[in-house]
Design an enzyme around this catalytic site. Sequence first.
Site, PDB file in Angstrom:
ATOM      1  N   HIS A 243     -26.060 -23.906  27.444  1.00 19.58           N
ATOM      2  CA  HIS A 243     -27.213 -23.770  26.545  1.00 19.58           C
ATOM      3  C   HIS A 243     -28.200 -24.858  26.954  1.00 19.58           C
ATOM      4  O   HIS A 243     -27.794 -25.966  27.312  1.00 19.58           O
ATOM      5  CB  HIS A 243     -26.762 -23.932  25.093  1.00 19.58           C
TER       6      HIS A 243
ATOM      7  N   SER B  93      -8.463 -36.464  21.180  1.00 17.47           N
ATOM      8  CA  SER B  93      -8.790 -35.060  20.926  1.00 17.47           C
ATOM      9  C   SER B  93      -7.558 -34.212  20.620  1.00 17.47           C
ATOM     10  O   SER B  93      -6.553 -34.257  21.328  1.00 17.47           O
ATOM     11  CB  SER B  93      -9.516 -34.473  22.142  1.00 17.47           C
TER      12      SER B  93
ATOM     13  N   ASP C 258     -33.207 -18.381  22.228  1.00 18.52           N
ATOM     14  CA  ASP C 258     -31.958 -18.567  21.482  1.00 18.52           C
ATOM     15  C   ASP C 258     -32.246 -19.139  20.094  1.00 18.52           C
ATOM     16  O   ASP C 258     -31.759 -18.624  19.088  1.00 18.52           O
ATOM     17  CB  ASP C 258     -31.040 -19.504  22.279  1.00 18.52           C
TER      18      ASP C 258
ATOM     19  N   SER D 127     -28.757   9.462   6.842  1.00 19.14           N
ATOM     20  CA  SER D 127     -29.397  10.667   6.288  1.00 19.14           C
ATOM     21  C   SER D 127     -30.904  10.643   6.556  1.00 19.14           C
ATOM     22  O   SER D 127     -31.492   9.585   6.793  1.00 19.14           O
ATOM     23  CB  SER D 127     -29.154  10.739   4.786  1.00 19.14           C
TER      24      SER D 127
ATOM     25  N   GLY E  50     -16.383 -17.452  23.346  1.00 23.33           N
ATOM     26  CA  GLY E  50     -15.398 -17.750  24.378  1.00 23.33           C
ATOM     27  C   GLY E  50     -14.189 -16.833  24.409  1.00 23.33           C
ATOM     28  O   GLY E  50     -13.721 -16.466  25.487  1.00 23.33           O
TER      29      GLY E  50
HETATM   30  P1  NAD Z   1     -17.002 -25.724  20.242  1.00 27.27           P
HETATM   31  O1  NAD Z   1     -17.504 -26.385  19.015  1.00 27.27           O
HETATM   32  O2  NAD Z   1     -16.212 -24.469  20.124  1.00 27.27           O
HETATM   33  O3  NAD Z   1     -16.048 -26.701  21.052  1.00 27.27           O
HETATM   34  C1  NAD Z   1     -16.386 -27.993  21.365  1.00 27.27           C
HETATM   35  C2  NAD Z   1     -15.177 -28.734  21.934  1.00 27.27           C
HETATM   36  O4  NAD Z   1     -15.687 -29.995  22.384  1.00 27.27           O
HETATM   37  C3  NAD Z   1     -14.108 -29.087  20.898  1.00 27.27           C
HETATM   38  O5  NAD Z   1     -13.114 -28.122  20.840  1.00 27.27           O
HETATM   39  C4  NAD Z   1     -13.585 -30.381  21.459  1.00 27.27           C
HETATM   40  O6  NAD Z   1     -12.605 -30.084  22.434  1.00 27.27           O
HETATM   41  C5  NAD Z   1     -14.740 -31.020  22.165  1.00 27.27           C
HETATM   42  N1  NAD Z   1     -15.432 -32.102  21.440  1.00 27.27           N
HETATM   43  C6  NAD Z   1     -15.914 -32.095  20.184  1.00 27.27           C
HETATM   44  N2  NAD Z   1     -16.497 -33.262  19.891  1.00 27.27           N
HETATM   45  C7  NAD Z   1     -16.383 -34.034  20.988  1.00 27.27           C
HETATM   46  C8  NAD Z   1     -16.800 -35.344  21.308  1.00 27.27           C
HETATM   47  N3  NAD Z   1     -17.450 -36.118  20.423  1.00 27.27           N
HETATM   48  N4  NAD Z   1     -16.526 -35.811  22.555  1.00 27.27           N
HETATM   49  C9  NAD Z   1     -15.871 -35.061  23.451  1.00 27.27           C
HETATM   50  N5  NAD Z   1     -15.454 -33.811  23.193  1.00 27.27           N
HETATM   51  C10 NAD Z   1     -15.701 -33.304  21.998  1.00 27.27           C
HETATM   52  O7  NAD Z   1     -18.258 -25.543  21.228  1.00 27.27           O
HETATM   53  P2  NAD Z   1     -18.764 -24.189  21.915  1.00 27.27           P
HETATM   54  O8  NAD Z   1     -19.201 -23.233  20.858  1.00 27.27           O
HETATM   55  O9  NAD Z   1     -17.787 -23.764  22.938  1.00 27.27           O
HETATM   56  O10 NAD Z   1     -20.116 -24.711  22.615  1.00 27.27           O
HETATM   57  C11 NAD Z   1     -20.121 -25.386  23.854  1.00 27.27           C
HETATM   58  C12 NAD Z   1     -21.440 -25.089  24.547  1.00 27.27           C
HETATM   59  O11 NAD Z   1     -21.511 -23.688  24.829  1.00 27.27           O
HETATM   60  C13 NAD Z   1     -22.671 -25.407  23.718  1.00 27.27           C
HETATM   61  O12 NAD Z   1     -23.667 -25.871  24.584  1.00 27.27           O
HETATM   62  C14 NAD Z   1     -23.055 -24.054  23.148  1.00 27.27           C
HETATM   63  O13 NAD Z   1     -24.438 -23.969  22.828  1.00 27.27           O
HETATM   64  C15 NAD Z   1     -22.714 -23.161  24.320  1.00 27.27           C
HETATM   65  N6  NAD Z   1     -22.487 -21.744  24.015  1.00 27.27           N
HETATM   66  C16 NAD Z   1     -21.637 -21.385  23.015  1.00 27.27           C
HETATM   67  C17 NAD Z   1     -21.381 -20.041  22.780  1.00 27.27           C
HETATM   68  C18 NAD Z   1     -20.412 -19.613  21.706  1.00 27.27           C
HETATM   69  O14 NAD Z   1     -20.336 -18.421  21.438  1.00 27.27           O
HETATM   70  N7  NAD Z   1     -19.637 -20.479  21.076  1.00 27.27           N
HETATM   71  C19 NAD Z   1     -22.014 -19.055  23.564  1.00 27.27           C
HETATM   72  C20 NAD Z   1     -22.849 -19.452  24.609  1.00 27.27           C
HETATM   73  C21 NAD Z   1     -23.081 -20.805  24.817  1.00 27.27           C
END
Ligand code: NAD
Length: 339
Positions: free
Chosen positions: A111, A55, A194, A255, A137
Amino acid sequence: MTEFDTEVYYDDDADVSTVQDETVAVLGYGSQGHAHAQNLDDSGVDVVVGLRKSSASRQEAETDGLEVATPANAAAAADRVVMLVPDTVQPAVYEDIREGMDAGDTLQFAHGFNIHYGQIEPPEDVDVTMVAPKSPGHLVRRTYKRGEGVPGLLAVYQDATGEAHAEGLAYAKAIGCTRAGVIETSFQEETETDLFGEQAVLCGGVTEMVKAGFETLVDAGYAPEMAYFECLNELKLIVDLMYEGGHMGMWNSVSDTAEYGGLTRGEEVIDREGMQEILEGVQSGEFAREWINENQAHRPAYRQYRGAEQSHQIEQVGDRLRELFAWDEQAEEEVPADD
Ligand code: NAD
Ligand code: MG
């Protein structure tokens, strides 16, 4: 304090010490992962970030001063495993960590998709919860550092220990969400609202409405630049007004002509039966099945839709026009970054 129909929890409702006694494995270091891990660390929680050996995020997490391990090792060491890898890869990651889920541990999500649609089936002796900040985040992190927080959702799917709810609240407090308010929900409600929201209104509905408006004007011979400003660029101004003051705040700012025209004509472009069908596809699991199959087939339709979106005239026009707003970005860069 404001009265809500659902339960809303604040700092005083949560005892952060229950999560300070735990080792928490945060799997993934993307949008949510980096923010949860750093906020937990600052709140005095023992955190280990779970990332694959290959990663690209490993270096970043280590630079941020966090302990990093493989997902399997992180989960084995942890009392709480937080799934913050993309939803589509969670079932595969779960296979790698399931051995590390001991009786009384917690499997936590941000989620509900994979639990609600049965893509992950945890053992009966673990707690299964959701703590979901209602924000990307970087805001989870930025507000926390300011002593504030973003609102969040809390749901308990499985309560093996009898402590799932209190510990979920403790976690929400440790990442700052109880400073703003945590709303109680269920995996079903969070997942279905959602998916419906992003399909019918936020992502799907809005882009289709913008494209249809743009095409209607361009097909009638108006300048694409004018169509872009009217149908896409100004949307932000309207949404900002809605965000700040609701629909009435927006109507009060535009307006009277815009208000009368909007109130009398808006409904004509909305297909409520179509919305109902979208909701039914979400509720029946039909959408989830389609998306799971699409991923298993390596996303042929997804790629096709994305290609069409990319080659739409509004993208070329927008790329050119947005350069005119380069001063806007420069101004933002001059504001000191918080992160
Ligand atoms: P993201 O895509 O930003 O990050 C995912 C991270 O997972 C990557 O940076 C990497 O470190 C890792 N990753 C990717 N592929 C992988 C693999 N095959 N094996 C192991 N690690 C791996 O994801 P996110 O947007 O932070 O989403 C994470 C969770 O949070 C999801 O369930 C999403 O629905 C939920 N969520 C996201 C948001 C948002 O605004 N982004 C808001 C609320 C909830
Ligand atoms: Mg464990």
